[in-house]
Design a protein around this motif. Structure first.
Motif, short mmCIF file in Angstrom:
data_model
loop_
_atom_site.label_atom_id
_atom_site.label_comp_id
_atom_site.label_asym_id
_atom_site.label_seq_id
_atom_site.Cartn_x
_atom_site.Cartn_y
_atom_site.Cartn_z
N ALA A 220 0.80 -1.23 0.00
CA ALA A 220 0.00 0.00 0.00
C ALA A 220 0.83 1.28 0.00
CB ALA A 220 -0.92 -0.01 1.22
N ALA A 221 2.15 1.18 0.15
CA ALA A 221 2.94 2.41 0.30
C ALA A 221 2.98 3.26 -0.98
CB ALA A 221 4.36 2.05 0.74
N GLY A 222 2.66 2.65 -2.12
CA GLY A 222 2.54 3.45 -3.33
C GLY A 222 3.84 3.72 -4.07
N ASP A 223 4.92 3.00 -3.72
CA ASP A 223 6.19 3.23 -4.42
C ASP A 223 6.51 2.06 -5.35
OD1 ASP A 223 6.69 1.28 -2.58
OD2 ASP A 223 8.31 2.32 -1.53
N GLY A 224 5.52 1.18 -5.59
CA GLY A 224 5.75 0.06 -6.50
C GLY A 224 6.53 -1.08 -5.84
N MET A 225 6.82 -0.92 -4.57
CA MET A 225 7.62 -1.95 -3.88
C MET A 225 6.75 -2.70 -2.86
SD MET A 225 11.15 -0.09 -3.00
CE MET A 225 12.19 0.65 -4.22
N SER A 226 7.35 -3.76 -2.31
CA SER A 226 6.69 -4.48 -1.22
C SER A 226 7.73 -4.65 -0.11
CB SER A 226 6.21 -5.84 -1.73
OG SER A 226 5.56 -6.52 -0.69
N HIS A 227 7.29 -4.49 1.12
CA HIS A 227 8.23 -4.57 2.25
C HIS A 227 8.85 -5.96 2.33
CE1 HIS A 227 9.94 -4.16 6.21
NE2 HIS A 227 9.60 -2.87 6.22
#
Ligand code: NOJ
Length: 578
Positions: A220-227
């Motif tokens: 959901a952070a919106g930077d195209g990444m996943s934690h």
């Protein structure tokens, strides 16, 4: 449940840079810790965890290790360490080292060799991969923000990347490599052979990787990444063989106590990780932190009130109990703001609140870890400017906050709210300059209350937070209550919002811990407390003893009254048993 030597013990975490300086360089050290061992003995400590003391560039305050079998010169020498070990032992205290095995420092000789020659054996101690179309091999986001991949130093033109789930100066170790694992076992055994009785195991879920590095759908952070933590959760089932081998080759040799830093726990994983034959002796209860960190963005100020705190902690107690395991209750640590500032309502973010929380923490089922300064009731630190922070994470968040358009004041507020530096400020020993921590300039600013909140003042005050902690650890050592506190069952006692209450009980004894975080006075006939039948099957023949009280408590026959912040531990029995 099989009884172990660490059950019923109380542990204490030292953040070595901030505990006690002995040579005036403004940084705590081993000789400083030695000089405070009597303090720890008097506090009733059985186990002492030292955050990393190994040689390190200290990019992440020692969680970036450049030599696993030595002591950072800023902290002292191996001789100092041996002296600390033996003097602690003389006082009945066992040492626990921090094991950082997911990553080392980019200054470690292994990584330097890997960079010098990506075909060397050491290069396979790390994850070095080609990028994808000039981009990193996958889209995972590191714990400290940004990609988990950076270009391999010295090979920037070759599209070669290495993986780091934390800072770029903390390259991840490749646990698939058998030689690397041998190196790890031998460094753990180095410390066991020196006499260490246990380990705190850092970021351990991150050691398992999917070697195809598939990445994940963006979160959901919106930077195209996943934690990266999302990947850890997916791979949880694959970690067993590594952890079993680690345990068999090291910890079992000396019946070591081990505590895992494990954020993702499920019913099944608790048994596997910390059950009778688990990988570790116990794991920290990080359930409150998981809620706080679930806020999708650092500009959101998530906090937990007493009810949410209790509901997280109680759920963990039940989870571990059902799994035949013990958790390690904490209020905070060097990664988290102070518990009293996060879990207590504003009117109890003070000594009263600290006494109340301590009563809960030290009577729960498990092996509690007191973080340095909690025993003084230290709250979060007030930072006046970004220059007062040191933590790389805080500085990074500040930069991001400004870049995302926040004003300087707003950015500072965000950072101050979350910062790990809140609880990393120096220990407060007295009201002399630098709070008795150093004769020089402290490496990190002092907490604002140092003139009043310090060990010296609290030693003179029988009602202080410090004396409250001492009385609670004494309760755990008292042979009358030791067994029930060490092994007794946990059962919630739901008496209403703002009240934190639970039972500890075994075949001989029933204790009730009860804390009032409301502003009004709470009164209850104990024979009517939910679950009182655990102890009082014949309600006419009961007896209630107040075995611990803080902050305004009275018990008249069976009528208990708690003022705001009131905290009590009561023993309930049949008269016949009294
Ligand atoms: C968890 C440690 O507690 C934290 O301080 C550190 O930054 C990370 N692991 C990486 O080692």
């Amino acid at each position: 449940m099989e009884k172990k030597w660490w059950h019923g013990k109380t542990a204490y975490q030292i953040y070595p840079k901030s505990f006690q300086d002995s040579n005036g360089d403004g940084i705590g050290d081993l000789r400083g810790i030695i000089s405070r061992l009597d303090y720890l003995r008097d506090l009733g400590i059985d186990l002492l965890w030292l955050s990393p003391i190994y040689p390190s560039p200290f990019v992440d305050q020692g969680y970036d290790i450049s030599d696993y079998c030595n002591i950072a010169p800023v902290f002292g020498t191996l001789d100092d360490f041996d002296e600390l070990l033996s003097k602690a032992r003389d006082r009945g205290i066992d040492l626990i080292m921090d094991l950082v095995l997911n990553h080392c420092s980019s200054e470690h000789p292994w990584f330097k060799k890997a960079c010098a020659d990506p075909l060397s054996p050491e290069a396979d101690y790390f994850y070095i991969r080609k990028g994808r179309d000039g981009q990193p091999p996958d889209n995972l986001r590191s714990y400290f923000g940004g990609s988990v991949w950076s270009k391999l130093p010295g090979h920037e033109d070759e599209d070669l990347w290495y993986c780091h789930y934390f800072a770029r100066e903390q390259p991840d170790l490749n646990w698939n490599n058998p030689q690397l694992r041998e190196q790890i076992y031998s460094l753990v055994n180095f410390w066991i052979d020196r006499g260490v009785k246990g380990f705190r195991i850092d970021a351990i879920l991150s050691i398992v990787k999917d070697l195809s590095f598939p990445g994940l759908l963006p979160d959901a952070a919106g930077d195209g990444m996943s934690h990266a933590a999302n990947m850890n959760a997916l791979l949880l089932d694959r970690i067993g063989p590594y952890l079993n081998e680690l345990k068999e080759r090291t910890f079992v040799r000396a019946d070591c106590f081990t505590v895992g830093e494990v954020l993702t726990v499920t019913d099944k994983s608790v048994r596997e990780f910390a059950g009778t034959n688990g990988y570790f002796s116990t794991m920290f209860d990080l359930s409150c932190r998981a809620v706080i960190e679930s806020a999708p963005h650092y500009t959101q100020f998530t906090t937990l009130g007493p009810d949410e705190f209790a509901s997280c902690v109680f759920a963990t107690q039940e989870l571990y109990q059902q799994a035949g395991a013990m958790t390690a209750p904490i209020l905070d640590n060097h990664d988290e703001p102070r518990g009293v500032s996060y879990f207590m309502p504003e009117y109890l973010q003070n000594a009263q609140g600290a006494r109340a929380l301590a009563t809960v923490q030290l009577t729960l089922r498990g092996i509690p870890f007191i973080y340095q300064g909690d025993e003084l009731g230290m709250t979060n630190t007030h930072f006046a400017s970004i220059d007062e922070f040191n933590d790389l994470y805080a500085l990074d968040e500040y930069r991001h906050a400004l870049e995302s358009g926040l004003s300087d004041e707003q950015a500072l507020r965000c950072v101050a709210w979350h910062s790990r530096d809140n609880a990393r400020t120096p220990m407060l020993w007295d009201d002399s300059a630098s709070a008795g921590f150093t004769s020089g300039k402290p490496w990190l600013r002092l907490h604002q209350d140092w003139r009043t909140v310090n060990v010296k003042n609290q030693l003179h005050d029988e009602n202080s937070v410090l004396h409250t902690y001492r009385r609670l650890t004494a309760l755990k050592h008292d042979s009358r209550w030791h067994d029930v506190l060490a092994w007794g069952d946990f059962t919630r006692c739901p008496v209403g919002s703002g009240m934190i209450a639970f039972w500890r009980h075994d075949e001989n004894c029933t204790l009730l811990t009860i804390v009032n975080t409301r502003q009004d006075v709470f009164t209850m006939d104990l024979t009517r407390a939910p679950g009182a039948d655990l102890a009082l099957s014949a309600p006419d023949h009961h007896c209630c003893d107040l075995i611990f009280a803080a902050n305004g408590v009275s018990l008249v026959n069976t009528i208990l009254t708690l003022g705001c912040g009131g905290a009590a531990v009561i023993c309930l029995r049949h008269k016949a048993m009294a």
